[in-house]
Design a protein around this motif. Structure first.
Motif, short mmCIF file in Angstrom:
data_model
loop_
_atom_site.label_atom_id
_atom_site.label_comp_id
_atom_site.label_asym_id
_atom_site.label_seq_id
_atom_site.Cartn_x
_atom_site.Cartn_y
_atom_site.Cartn_z
N GLN A 82 -16.42 -10.82 -47.47
CA GLN A 82 -16.43 -12.24 -47.76
C GLN A 82 -15.19 -12.91 -47.23
N VAL A 109 -13.26 -16.64 -47.92
CA VAL A 109 -13.26 -17.79 -48.83
C VAL A 109 -12.18 -18.76 -48.39
N TYR A 163 -14.45 -24.44 -41.73
CA TYR A 163 -14.90 -23.07 -41.95
C TYR A 163 -13.96 -22.10 -41.24
N TRP A 166 -18.58 -15.46 -41.80
CA TRP A 166 -18.25 -16.87 -42.01
C TRP A 166 -18.00 -17.14 -43.49
N GLY A 167 -17.09 -18.07 -43.74
CA GLY A 167 -16.89 -18.55 -45.09
C GLY A 167 -17.85 -19.68 -45.42
N GLN A 168 -17.73 -20.20 -46.62
CA GLN A 168 -18.67 -21.23 -47.09
C GLN A 168 -18.19 -22.64 -46.77
#
Length: 120
Positions: free
Chosen positions: A3, A5, A95, A110-112
């Protein structure tokens, strides 16, 4: 689970500064180049900046050169984007993305995203 973030976005006045962070969990960033991208409403996503896994290579979009600085702290598993002299046209969702070793066009993770709004 791998992940990314992002954090640090917000509302800032023109001329102000923000520092975005991209923190990784589930993997170490030591072997990954990190790119920052942004997408404004109604516009295509554009690359903003990138830093190689070693930190020895960085690049910037012409629109942000001299105002934004990318850096990394592998001990904290985090990459930063320092944004100074912000303009209304910098408003977008930002991002971060990761790929092995070197900056390139394609990224694997990829982040959110985090919203940056520059407005008076």
């Amino acid at each position: 689970q791998l992940q990314l973030v992002e954090s640090g976005g917000g509302l800032v006045q023109p001329g102000g500064s923000l520092r975005l962070s991209c923190a990784a969990s589930g993997f170490t960033l030591d072997y990954y180049a990190i790119g920052w991208f942004r997408q404004a409403p109604g516009k295509e996503r554009e690359g903003v900046s990138c830093i190689s896994s070693s930190g020895g290579s960085t690049n910037y979009a012409d629109s942000v050169k001299g105002r934004f600085t990318i850096s990394r702290d592998n001990a904290k598993n985090t990459v930063y984007l320092q944004m100074n002299s912000l303009k209304p046209e910098d408003t977008a969702v930002y991002y971060c993305a990761a790929r092995r070793w070197l900056c390139a066009l394609e990224y694997d993770y990829w982040g959110q995203g985090t919203q940056v709004t520059v407005s008076s």
